[in-house]
Design a protein around this motif. Structure first.
Motif, short mmCIF file in Angstrom:
data_model
loop_
_atom_site.label_atom_id
_atom_site.label_comp_id
_atom_site.label_asym_id
_atom_site.label_seq_id
_atom_site.Cartn_x
_atom_site.Cartn_y
_atom_site.Cartn_z
N ALA A 26 1.12 -1.19 -0.14
CA ALA A 26 0.08 0.02 -0.07
C ALA A 26 1.01 1.48 0.05
O ALA A 26 2.05 1.12 0.20
N PHE A 27 0.38 2.50 -0.36
CA PHE A 27 1.09 3.46 -0.35
C PHE A 27 0.63 4.22 1.13
O PHE A 27 -0.34 4.08 1.64
N ALA A 28 1.89 4.98 1.61
CA ALA A 28 1.85 5.26 3.01
C ALA A 28 1.26 6.86 2.94
O ALA A 28 1.48 7.69 1.72
N PRO A 29 0.35 7.38 3.71
CA PRO A 29 -0.23 8.70 3.68
C PRO A 29 0.98 9.64 3.95
O PRO A 29 2.06 9.09 4.81
N ALA A 30 1.07 10.89 3.34
CA ALA A 30 2.18 11.43 3.40
C ALA A 30 1.80 13.14 3.27
O ALA A 30 2.81 13.90 2.73
N SER A 31 0.82 13.40 3.87
CA SER A 31 0.47 15.03 3.85
C SER A 31 -0.18 15.25 5.31
O SER A 31 -0.75 14.36 5.91
N PHE A 32 -0.11 16.55 5.56
CA PHE A 32 -0.56 16.93 6.76
C PHE A 32 -2.29 16.64 6.46
O PHE A 32 -2.94 16.50 7.47
N THR A 33 -2.70 16.84 5.32
CA THR A 33 -4.31 16.69 5.30
C THR A 33 -4.73 15.56 5.50
O THR A 33 -5.58 15.21 6.37
N ARG A 34 -3.89 14.32 5.07
CA ARG A 34 -4.09 12.88 5.44
C ARG A 34 -4.07 12.54 6.77
O ARG A 34 -4.65 11.81 7.45
N PHE A 35 -2.84 12.97 7.17
CA PHE A 35 -2.29 13.00 8.55
C PHE A 35 -3.69 13.37 9.44
O PHE A 35 -3.98 12.79 10.51
N SER A 36 -3.92 14.61 9.28
CA SER A 36 -5.10 15.24 10.16
C SER A 36 -6.27 14.43 10.14
O SER A 36 -7.21 14.41 10.89
N GLU A 37 -6.96 13.82 8.95
CA GLU A 37 -7.94 13.16 8.73
C GLU A 37 -7.76 11.92 9.34
O GLU A 37 -8.78 11.11 9.90
N LEU A 38 -6.57 11.16 9.31
CA LEU A 38 -6.40 9.89 9.99
C LEU A 38 -6.00 9.89 11.66
O LEU A 38 -6.42 8.93 12.25
N SER A 39 -5.68 10.87 12.26
CA SER A 39 -4.86 10.85 13.38
C SER A 39 -6.24 11.05 14.06
O SER A 39 -7.19 11.49 14.20
N SER A 40 -5.91 10.21 15.64
CA SER A 40 -7.10 10.15 16.58
C SER A 40 -7.10 11.32 17.65
O SER A 40 -7.73 11.55 18.60
N PHE A 41 -6.10 12.35 17.38
CA PHE A 41 -6.18 13.35 18.19
C PHE A 41 -5.79 14.52 17.60
O PHE A 41 -5.18 14.55 16.41
N THR A 42 -5.87 15.96 18.01
CA THR A 42 -5.41 16.95 17.40
C THR A 42 -4.33 17.62 18.40
O THR A 42 -4.24 17.46 19.35
N ILE A 43 -3.31 18.56 17.37
CA ILE A 43 -2.34 19.13 18.10
C ILE A 43 -2.85 20.49 18.48
O ILE A 43 -3.34 21.30 17.61
N PRO A 44 -2.52 20.75 19.78
CA PRO A 44 -2.96 22.12 20.16
C PRO A 44 -2.25 23.44 19.54
O PRO A 44 -1.03 23.08 19.21
N ASP A 45 -3.08 24.46 19.36
CA ASP A 45 -2.42 25.60 18.47
C ASP A 45 -1.81 26.44 19.40
O ASP A 45 -1.22 27.37 19.05
#
Length: 168
Positions: free
Chosen positions: A88-107
């Motif tokens: 498979a292809f590994a996700p490699a963009s901030f957009t995909r990581f944001s969609e797949l991640s189970s938590f958000t990074i505080p701003d």
């Protein structure tokens, strides 16, 4: 010498013949993609906190965060390469990581103890994500992925414990 019978389990439409069906490989890769997203998000958050921590614990936290983000940087490569090994292809963009991640990074700007609390939650989220992939990899007898998941869980559980200890 007798030829081994070729079955759907030993062949794949994508030409990968590693003893794991294409369906199982893709299911494992999907779980590993979530692990990659969580790991990369934790890397980014830890690196951010390394740069921006202040206060009386600055030096010790700055060094601890550096150790953790350096390890995470190596880990994301290992997870991504396992995904590729599975076809498979590994996700490699901030957009995909944001969609797949189970938590958000505080701003926002955070105090040191708030940073630590966020890192505990991030470390634990990575453990839960890895643990969620484990049964899929186990059912497919995917020992390399099981080994990877076990090592990731062990490290993140230890990091979470060490970070929690700073808040006690």
């Amino acid at each position: 010498m007798a030829k081994k019978k070729i079955t759907a389990e030993t062949t794949a439409s994508d030409g990968i013949h590693i003893g794991i069906s294409e369906k199982d490989r893709l299911a494992i890769a999907e779980g590993l993609s979530r692990l990659l997203a969580d790991s990369y998000s934790l890397f980014l958050m830890t690196h951010n906190f390394h740069w921006n921590v202040t206060g009386p614990q600055f030096n010790s936290l700055h060094l601890m965060f550096e150790t953790q983000y350096t390890e995470l940087f190596a880990a994301v490569d290992e997870v991504a390469e396992r995904i590729r090994s599975l076809g498979a292809f590994a996700p490699a963009s901030f957009t995909r990581f944001s969609e797949l991640s189970s938590f958000t990074i505080p701003d926002e700007k955070l105090a040191a103890n708030d940073m630590i609390a966020h890192l505990v939650k991030g470390q634990e989220a990575v453990v839960r994500t890895a643990r969620g992939v484990f049964p899929v990899a186990e059912a497919a007898s995917d020992e390399p992925t099981l080994d990877l998941l076990t090592r990731r869980m062990e490290l993140h559980e230890k990091n979470a414990w060490m970070l929690r200890s700073l808040l006690a």
